[in-house]
Design an enzyme around this catalytic site. Sequence first.
Site, short mmCIF file in Angstrom:
data_model
loop_
_atom_site.label_atom_id
_atom_site.label_comp_id
_atom_site.label_asym_id
_atom_site.label_seq_id
_atom_site.Cartn_x
_atom_site.Cartn_y
_atom_site.Cartn_z
N LYS A 299 -62.00 -7.26 9.08
CA LYS A 299 -62.49 -8.63 9.07
C LYS A 299 -62.98 -8.99 8.13
CE LYS A 299 -63.35 -9.39 14.07
NZ LYS A 299 -64.18 -9.91 15.02
N GLU B 206 -66.85 -8.53 18.32
CA GLU B 206 -67.58 -9.34 17.71
C GLU B 206 -67.44 -10.96 17.54
OE1 GLU B 206 -71.01 -8.78 14.14
OE2 GLU B 206 -69.24 -7.31 14.59
N ARG C 98 -56.94 3.83 15.88
CA ARG C 98 -56.29 2.14 15.26
C ARG C 98 -54.92 2.77 15.10
NH1 ARG C 98 -60.37 0.51 11.53
NH2 ARG C 98 -59.45 -1.09 11.62
#
Length: 793
Positions: free
Chosen positions: A506, A276, A496
């Site tokens: 983020k 994104e 992850r």
Amino acid sequence: MVVVDEENGEMHPLDLFLSVGLDKRTAENVLVNPKVTSNLTAVIKEACVVDGCGKTVGNLLYTVATKFPANALKHRPTLLEYIVSLKIKSPAQLDAAFAFLMNVGPETYQLKDFEEACGVGVEVSLEEVKAAINAVLEENMDALLEQRYRINVGNLCGQVRKKQPWADAKTVKEIIDARVAEILGERTADDDIKPLKKKKEKPVKDQPSHTSAPVTPPEEELNPFSIFPQPEENSKVHTEIFFSNGEIWRAHNKREMLEKHLKITGGKVITRFPPEPNGYLHIGHAKAMFINFGLAKERNGSCYLRFDDTNPEAEKKEYIDHIQEIVQWMGWQPFKVTYSSDYFQELYDLAVLLIQGGLAYVDHQTPEEIKEYREKKLNSPWRDRPISESLKLFDDMRRGLIEEGKATLRMKQDMQSENKNMYDLIAYRIKFTPHPHAGDKWCIYPSYDYTHCIVDSLENITHSLCTLEFEIRRPSYYWLLMALDIYQPYVWEYSRLNISNTVMSKRKLNRLVTEKWVDGWDDPRLMTLAGLRRRGVSSTSINSFIRGIGITRSDNSMIRYDRLEYHIREELNKSAPRAMVVLNPLKIVITNLDSESRMSLDAKMWPDAPSEDASSFYKVPFTNVVYIERTDFRLKDSKDYYGFAPGKTVLLRYACPIKCTEVIYGNDSESIVEIRAEYDPLKKTKPKGVLHWVAQPYPGVEPLKVEVRIFDKLFLSENPAELENWLSDLNPTSKEVISEAYAVPSLVNAVEGDRFQFERLGYFAVDPDSTTEKLVFNRTVTLRDSYSKGGNK
């Protein structure tokens, strides 16, 4: 005695299982597992053998109960008929049946194809079995004679099965044992002695190279991408979606759908890296790139760079440009750059189809009401509104006739599900915000949950790979694709990447940047890829680190930052030339060297450089004024101290020994401003201590001044993300700026990105802040025995 349940007249499960030939221990173990008990009971009834059957048939029925593919349940009765009639009578035939039915799924098939795949009616003669065994033994004769009775007979049986898959396994084993005995003769005592295991030899470390070009670290022996299936296997059940009413959807691709997909892709692997564009990429994205681009590269396929741009409020052109640039820097070449917004029209059209099918509705609940209703598992008051009404309202949303926040389009999933990601997720919301890529054409924007799976399907992605926190969204992902009856990619989640003493959210990174806790997205203390690059870390060392930690699902633990440092050092040790820099200079005047004298000495750029290779050396001036690290001098000497002290001799690297003869103090009579020393040009003495140094390039001229920035871990705690007040854990000494360090003259021509090993100090890279007037160096990583920890021998 057979026990019968009085209420329904059925046999007790234990007696039922014993009646089909299972041994008592196996039957009792079945009863411990309710699911297997239920499955086996159903299989026995379905096979019409409640009155009993032979052991061979019973064992096969047990295997059906425990291993039958879930996507082909409608074909189980047919398989059971073949078992009971002994047309399928061996485990090998049954395994072949499972494989065939798993690929077929719920689709219809031709019985002749099934029989051919399972070897129905094939009779293997004893002569054919012996011929296959003789061929296998001939192929393995050298190993047989060397290993004798220690040879792996199971492996030999497996090789025979490849030649004669329908041969009786027991017969094969008996004949192999007999033939081995014929060839080797009587078994001796030596045959029972286990051979000593050879110790693994430690690999010889690569010697440092004499080139400054980046060195790609060697790949791991094992292929990390071997765990992924081929595209043509994508007809198996991906996942089962359980509904609160007892209904079960088994997500899989129909044969015609898969064939259409394979025709479009040519059977190649197609992946996507879908960031994104709402911030800079961090090292966790490096793992995602490695998996997606790496799998496509390994299988000779293609990988999209797809911008997941469904939230215009958080996305910027700056981030889009950065992502494209950093993907290239990481060494990956996208097959094509796409945007989720490229598919806004298709997404809208499919949403209309959902409404028309009664699987989506326009809702007027506020975000707070939606949250409350979800917590209570309550349906929205507008969930059952007429389809025509939802269609009109959705069109009004598209045309901007409804205020922002007054309506959403929600998918009609299952508000009573055990999975909260099936609670009628939002598909569209109203936002009167121009889009950085699509402009102002739309005022409704699809959600991630609605967009991601559909665009995966539209782009014919074969492997949709994401991190483990998305595993809970699998049912919703496949629910939508099944509801729209479109192609379903294979989904696989991996752990992850979590690295110690940093944050990678983020949201948290954005706060660090916007509130100026750090010096921008490319601050070298951050785990952003831009920050790591500015620090002097190469993309090859990052990819080597990612490959080293693996891409499994199981390990979601914290990876220590030291592990990344190891890969950085391994590369820099081979690629970074040596130079001498003094961070905190202490002046030494050599009294027995003429003040006008200037010598030019050879210093090695590479520790193993041959003396005849002039290109591996650089020149350093030597005058009567030199500078050493202030921490390399102290007033009291000791046996375990290798630095400089009054009356002590040390060796100036590449030069000669010097002996401290006098200490000059400042006006406060405590601070040392200068050391007087004498040098030994004949090198008669052989001191233990060796110091790096920088001299005046010419008499009376100061050495080259450079700025050096020393970076440490950004946070004090190993996992600051777990702290409520995580900003209070910032390391106050994570950045130290030394504005006037002294460097050898050869560094004057260094340019941005150049990397060096400053002897005894660590590895450093030229920072973009450098100017023609002054170079700036960032410390990339310390040496293994770093100077700061006393490695000054």
